[in-house]
Write a protein that holds these residues in place. Structure first.
Motif, PDB file in Angstrom:
ATOM      1  N   TRP A 158       0.803  -1.220   0.000  1.00 59.37           N
ATOM      2  CA  TRP A 158       0.000   0.000   0.000  1.00 59.37           C
ATOM      3  C   TRP A 158       0.839   1.275   0.000  1.00 59.37           C
ATOM      4  O   TRP A 158       0.311   2.359   0.190  1.00 59.37           O
ATOM      5  CB  TRP A 158      -0.950  -0.012   1.198  1.00 59.37           C
ATOM      6  CG  TRP A 158      -1.747  -1.271   1.298  1.00 59.37           C
ATOM      7  CD1 TRP A 158      -1.828  -2.116   2.369  1.00 59.37           C
ATOM      8  CD2 TRP A 158      -2.577  -1.859   0.289  1.00 59.37           C
ATOM      9  NE1 TRP A 158      -2.652  -3.184   2.101  1.00 59.37           N
ATOM     10  CE2 TRP A 158      -3.125  -3.052   0.821  1.00 59.37           C
ATOM     11  CE3 TRP A 158      -2.916  -1.499  -1.016  1.00 59.37           C
ATOM     12  CZ2 TRP A 158      -3.983  -3.882   0.096  1.00 59.37           C
ATOM     13  CZ3 TRP A 158      -3.760  -2.330  -1.741  1.00 59.37           C
ATOM     14  CH2 TRP A 158      -4.283  -3.497  -1.185  1.00 59.37           C
ATOM     15  N   GLY A 159       2.136   1.149  -0.215  1.00 50.90           N
ATOM     16  CA  GLY A 159       2.982   2.337  -0.251  1.00 50.90           C
ATOM     17  C   GLY A 159       3.465   2.741   1.134  1.00 50.90           C
ATOM     18  O   GLY A 159       2.909   2.337   2.142  1.00 50.90           O
ATOM     19  N   HIS A 160       4.506   3.567   1.168  1.00 48.66           N
ATOM     20  CA  HIS A 160       5.175   3.839   2.445  1.00 48.66           C
ATOM     21  C   HIS A 160       4.338   4.692   3.387  1.00 48.66           C
ATOM     22  O   HIS A 160       4.600   4.717   4.591  1.00 48.66           O
ATOM     23  CB  HIS A 160       6.531   4.503   2.193  1.00 48.66           C
ATOM     24  CG  HIS A 160       6.448   5.925   1.723  1.00 48.66           C
ATOM     25  ND1 HIS A 160       6.109   6.264   0.426  1.00 48.66           N
ATOM     26  CD2 HIS A 160       6.660   7.104   2.373  1.00 48.66           C
ATOM     27  CE1 HIS A 160       6.131   7.572   0.299  1.00 48.66           C
ATOM     28  NE2 HIS A 160       6.456   8.111   1.458  1.00 48.66           N
ATOM     29  N   LEU A 161       3.317   5.402   2.872  1.00 50.12           N
ATOM     30  CA  LEU A 161       2.476   6.198   3.758  1.00 50.12           C
ATOM     31  C   LEU A 161       1.341   5.386   4.371  1.00 50.12           C
ATOM     32  O   LEU A 161       0.890   5.681   5.476  1.00 50.12           O
ATOM     33  CB  LEU A 161       1.881   7.393   2.996  1.00 50.12           C
ATOM     34  CG  LEU A 161       2.878   8.457   2.520  1.00 50.12           C
ATOM     35  CD1 LEU A 161       2.145   9.545   1.742  1.00 50.12           C
ATOM     36  CD2 LEU A 161       3.641   9.054   3.704  1.00 50.12           C
ATOM     37  N   LEU A 162       0.885   4.370   3.657  1.00 50.01           N
ATOM     38  CA  LEU A 162      -0.268   3.600   4.116  1.00 50.01           C
ATOM     39  C   LEU A 162       0.076   2.181   4.558  1.00 50.01           C
ATOM     40  O   LEU A 162      -0.744   1.517   5.191  1.00 50.01           O
ATOM     41  CB  LEU A 162      -1.320   3.529   2.994  1.00 50.01           C
ATOM     42  CG  LEU A 162      -1.906   4.870   2.541  1.00 50.01           C
ATOM     43  CD1 LEU A 162      -2.843   4.673   1.358  1.00 50.01           C
ATOM     44  CD2 LEU A 162      -2.639   5.546   3.688  1.00 50.01           C
ATOM     45  N   GLY A 163       1.257   1.712   4.218  1.00 53.50           N
ATOM     46  CA  GLY A 163       1.610   0.331   4.544  1.00 53.50           C
ATOM     47  C   GLY A 163       3.079   0.069   4.284  1.00 53.50           C
ATOM     48  O   GLY A 163       3.950   0.789   4.751  1.00 53.50           O
ATOM     49  N   ASP A 164       3.365  -0.987   3.488  1.00 48.46           N
ATOM     50  CA  ASP A 164       4.736  -1.423   3.197  1.00 48.46           C
ATOM     51  C   ASP A 164       5.491  -1.731   4.481  1.00 48.46           C
ATOM     52  O   ASP A 164       6.692  -1.440   4.624  1.00 48.46           O
ATOM     53  CB  ASP A 164       5.488  -0.386   2.368  1.00 48.46           C
ATOM     54  CG  ASP A 164       5.078  -0.406   0.900  1.00 48.46           C
ATOM     55  OD1 ASP A 164       4.204  -1.226   0.536  1.00 48.46           O
ATOM     56  OD2 ASP A 164       5.623   0.386   0.116  1.00 48.46           O
TER      57      ASP A 164
END
Length: 341
Positions: A158-164
Motif C-alpha cells: 500500500w505504499g510507504h504512507l499507508l503500509g509497506d
C-alpha cells in the motif's frame, strides 16, 4: 526466418533491470535511476523510453555497451517474440498498461507483451510457475499468494504512507525515527543510528528538506536501511529490534496471503540481502502462525521471472488477470479480462 529473442524487464525502486535471451545466450543491463513518475503515477511514456534504452545498450557490442554484460555467444535478435515487464505500482499507480505495448511494439517487433505487477514477476522468478506465497521486499513490499489461475491473494503493497510494513523504506524510516529521538534526547533513541544518520544526511534539517521536498521520499528512507543493518550487526539493540520487527511484519503478511494455497513460501527483492537479520524472524513468524509451512529458496530474481513470462507469452501460454497481469499480442490485445495465467 528472422532471428528472435525474449526480454524480461524488472522495474522497481532500484531502477530498471533487463535480461534478454537469444539463441540460448543472454545479455543483461540496468539503469539505477528512480522510476519516472507523474503526480505519483508511473510515467509510462518515459518508462518505455528508459526500457528501450536499457535493452538497446545491453545488445550493443561490448566496446560500445558501457555497462551490463553477456553470458554465452550472444547474437543480437532482430525482433523480440516476447517481452514481459514487471512494474512497481501495478496495480494502483499504472493508469494504462497498454501505453507500453503501443510504445514498444514496433520498436522491437514484439509478438507478445506481458505487463504485470513486479510481485508477479518476483513470484514467477522465485517459484517458477508453482503455486505458493512470495514476499517481494525492496524499497516497498508486497506479498502475493497465487496459483496463477484462480487464487490471487495480495497482502500489503500500500505504499510507504499507508503500509509497506517491513520494507526497506519502513526499516529506514524506523531507523531515522530512532536517530531523531536520540538527537532530541527523547526515550527510545539510538546514538548509533544518530551518528550514521548525520554521516549520511547531515543535520536533521537537511534530512527534512530532502525527504519532504524531493518527491521520492520512499527511496531516501530506504537508502538508510543499510545503515540500520550496519548498526544492528554492530550490536545496537534498537537497530536489531527494528529488523526483528520487519521480519515479523513480513511473516504476518505472508501467512495472510496463503489462504487457499499449499503453504509454500519464498521471497525476493534486495531487502532479503540482509538475510542474517531478516530471515530468522520472518520464518519463525510464519511457522508460529502456520505450522507445517515449507520454505523454498528463490530460484531466481524478478527479471528471471519476467523472462520466463516472456517465453510463455510468446507461446500463447499466459492469460491475463486484472488487475495484476495484462497480455497484449500482435493479433489481439487483451487488457485483463478473464482468469488464469
Amino acid at each position: 526466418m528472422s532471428r528472435s529473442g525474449f526480454a524480461g524487464v524488472d522495474v522497481g525502486g532500484g531502477g530498471v533491470r533487463v535480461r534478454i535471451e537469444a539463441g540460448g545466450a543472454n545479455a543483461y543491463g540496468d539503469d539505477a535511476a528512480p522510476v519516472p513518475r507523474d503526480k505519483g503515477r508511473v510515467d509510462l511514456d518515459r518508462l518505455a523510453a528508459r526500457i528501450a534504452a536499457v535493452i538497446e545498450k545491453a545488445t550493443q557490442p561490448p566496446d560500445r555497451r558501457g555497462g551490463g554484460g553477456r553470458e554465452g555467444e550472444f547474437a543480437v535478435p532482430e525482433r523480440l517474440a516476447g517481452m514481459a515487464i514487471g512494474v512497481t505500482g501495478l496495480p494502483g499507480l499504472v493508469k494504462d498498461p497498454g501505453t507500453l505495448w503501443h510504445a514498444l511494439r514496433e520498436r522491437f517487433g514484439l509478438g507478445a507483451l506481458v505487463v504485470a505487477g513486479d510481485m508477479v514477476t518476483t513470484h514467477v522468478g522465485a517459484l517458477g510457475f508453482r503455486p505458493g506465497v512470495v514476499v517481494a521486499a525492496g524499497t516497498g513490499v508486497i506479498t502475493l499468494g497465487t496459483d496463477l489461475a484462480g487464487v490471487w491473494n495480495q497482502a500489503d503493497g500500500w505504499g510507504h504512507l499507508l503500509g509497506d510494513h517491513g520494507s526497506g523504506a519502513w526499516v529506514g524510516m524506523q531507523g531515522l525515527h530512532a536517530a531523531l529521538r536520540a538527537h532530541d534526547g527523547r526515550a527510545g533513541g539510538s546514538p548509533a543510528l544518530l551518528e550514521r544518520m548525520t554521516a549520511r544526511f547531515g543535520h536533521p534539517l537537511d534530512l527534512v528538506a530532502l525527504v519532504y521536498e524531493s518527491g521520492s521520499a520512499a527511496n531516501h528512507l530506504a537508502s538508510f536501511a543499510p545503515s540500520v543493518a550496519e548498526a544492528a550487526r554492530a550490536g545496537d539493540p534498537v537497530a536489531r529490534r527494528i529488523w526483528a520487527e520487519a521480519g515479523r511484519q513480513l511473516g504476518e503478511a505472508a501467512v495472510a496471503a496463503a489462504s487457499g494455497l499449499e503453504p509454500v513460501f519464498s521471497w525476493g527483492g534486495r531487502l532479503f540481502d540482509a538475510a542474517d537479520l531478516l530471515m530468522e524472524p520472518f520464518q519463525d513468524t510464519v511457522r508460529a502462525l502456520l505450522p507445517g509451512a515449507q520454505f523454498a529458496p528463490p530460484l531466481g530474481t524478478s527479471a528471471d521471472g519476467a523472462l520466463a513470462l516472456a517465453r510463455a507469452a510468446a507461446d500463447g501460454a499466459v492469460q491475463p488477470h486484472h488487475p495484476y497481469l495484462y497480455v497484449f499480442t500482435a493479433d489481439r490485445s487483451r487488457t485483463g479480462a478473464g482468469t488464469g495465467a
